[in-house]
Scaffold this motif. Structure first.
Motif, PDB file in Angstrom:
ATOM      1  N   ASP A  97       0.828  -1.211   0.000  1.00 46.99           N
ATOM      2  CA  ASP A  97       0.000   0.000   0.000  1.00 46.99           C
ATOM      3  C   ASP A  97       0.861   1.260   0.000  1.00 46.99           C
ATOM      4  N   GLY A  98       1.982   1.197  -0.743  1.00 51.22           N
ATOM      5  CA  GLY A  98       2.845   2.354  -0.916  1.00 51.22           C
ATOM      6  C   GLY A  98       3.907   2.532   0.140  1.00 51.22           C
ATOM      7  N   ASN A  99       3.941   1.695   1.171  1.00 50.80           N
ATOM      8  CA  ASN A  99       4.913   1.839   2.256  1.00 50.80           C
ATOM      9  C   ASN A  99       5.856   0.639   2.300  1.00 50.80           C
ATOM     10  N   ALA A 125       1.181  -9.003   6.712  1.00 50.95           N
ATOM     11  CA  ALA A 125       0.992  -7.661   6.152  1.00 50.95           C
ATOM     12  C   ALA A 125       0.760  -7.729   4.646  1.00 50.95           C
ATOM     13  N   MET A 126       1.447  -8.640   3.961  1.00 51.21           N
ATOM     14  CA  MET A 126       1.233  -8.800   2.519  1.00 51.21           C
ATOM     15  C   MET A 126      -0.193  -9.230   2.221  1.00 51.21           C
ATOM     16  N   ALA A 133       4.054  -3.683  -4.611  1.00 49.66           N
ATOM     17  CA  ALA A 133       4.942  -3.099  -5.614  1.00 49.66           C
ATOM     18  C   ALA A 133       6.386  -3.334  -5.204  1.00 49.66           C
ATOM     19  N   LEU A 134       7.298  -3.209  -6.171  1.00 50.99           N
ATOM     20  CA  LEU A 134       8.737  -3.243  -5.934  1.00 50.99           C
ATOM     21  C   LEU A 134       9.295  -1.863  -6.228  1.00 50.99           C
ATOM     22  N   ARG A 135      10.193  -1.380  -5.372  1.00 48.93           N
ATOM     23  CA  ARG A 135      10.740  -0.039  -5.547  1.00 48.93           C
ATOM     24  C   ARG A 135      12.142  -0.113  -6.146  1.00 48.93           C
TER      25      ARG A 135
END
Length: 281
Positions: A97-99, A125-126, A133-135
């Protein structure tokens, strides 16, 4: 480019996956995830779930694979636009969720594949996250993982299930996985020589044919499934000019080494890793 036949063979070797359908049995299908169980006693993960993403033309663009064994979860992502050195290591955060999700995992790259072990602590949490996403250094890459919680529940059921008993009627013995991997690569080499005009001497072509003929008898019961993996399931494209040297090196090693030695060389290449991870890609 598509997932190449050689990459497909290496992907199956790295993830402990089959190069023939007889090596795995479907367990469940949940929300686009195919859950499979490996039969017999092997060192590979007993169960895995796979989701395939396709482009507008129906070609494979990305694979997401989550495998589970007694050692825990392993996440692998394959994307046709990647080209990582074999054994390269990268620190790539997982975003929920972006974090960032806890500590940054270290991924191992190999061609079009990235894989990493997942700590059990990150899994709840997943499963609760709405977006994964992967950063990377050049931006975030969304990873489609719908119905993840339901699929992981099925994956756990698969891992807990007792292995199926063999049928009373004896099936032809499954060839050693290393020799299946070698035979699959041999089919890809033959396709490259016959259909793509790849360079080879007459002696090299004769050596390839001789090696394949020696393997063909034991592979005969699985020939159709193996060829389907090379030509359909993973996609096939002729090697591009920048892959000529790689093709020639695989050709040389295929001829010079025995089937078991060749498969062991693939495993060593896939498992090699530098002492310290490099920066994010």
């Amino acid at each position: 480019m598509r997932l190449s036949p050689v990459t497909a063979a290496m992907l199956a070797t790295i993830l402990g996956g089959p190069l023939a359908a007889a090596d795995r049995a479907p367990f469940e299908t949940v929300g686009g995830w195919a859950i499979e169980r490996r039969g017999g006693e092997t060192g590979a993960p007993a169960c895995r779930m796979t989701r395939t993403e396709q482009d507008a033309q129906g070609e494979i663009a990305r694979l997401v694979i989550l495998s589970l064994d007694r050692g825990g979860f392993t996440l692998a992502v394959a994307d046709r636009n990647w080209d990582f050195p074999a054994g390269a290591r990268f620190a790539v955060p997982i975003l929920l969720d972006g974090n960032p999700a806890g500590s940054t995992p270290i991924w191992t790259g190999d061609g079009q594949i990235l894989r990493t072990p997942l700590p059990e602590a990150i899994v709840p949490a997943m499963l609760a996250a709405r977006a994964l996403a992967l950063r990377f250094a050049d931006g975030d890459m969304a990873v489609a993982a719908p119905d993840l919680a339901a699929a992981v529940a099925a994956l756990r059921r698969c891992a807990a299930a007792a292995p199926s008993r063999p049928a009373i009627a004896a099936e032809p013995p499954l060839p050693v996985r290393a020799r299946m991997a070698t035979y699959t690569v041999g089919l890809a080499l033959q396709a490259g020589l016959q259909n793509c005009g790849m360079a080879a001497t007459d002696a090299q072509r004769e050596a390839i044919e001789a090696k394949m003929a020696a393997l063909r008898t034991e592979m005969a019961p699985y020939e159709t499934a193996i060829r389907a993996q090379v030509t359909k399931s993973r996609g096939f494209a002729c090697p591009t000019a920048d892959k000529e040297a790689e093709f020639q090196e695989v050709l040389r090693r295929f001829i010079a080494l025995s089937p078991d030695e060749f498969a062991a060389a693939i495993d060593r290449q896939a498992g090699a890793a530098p002492a310290a991870p490099v920066a994010k890609p």
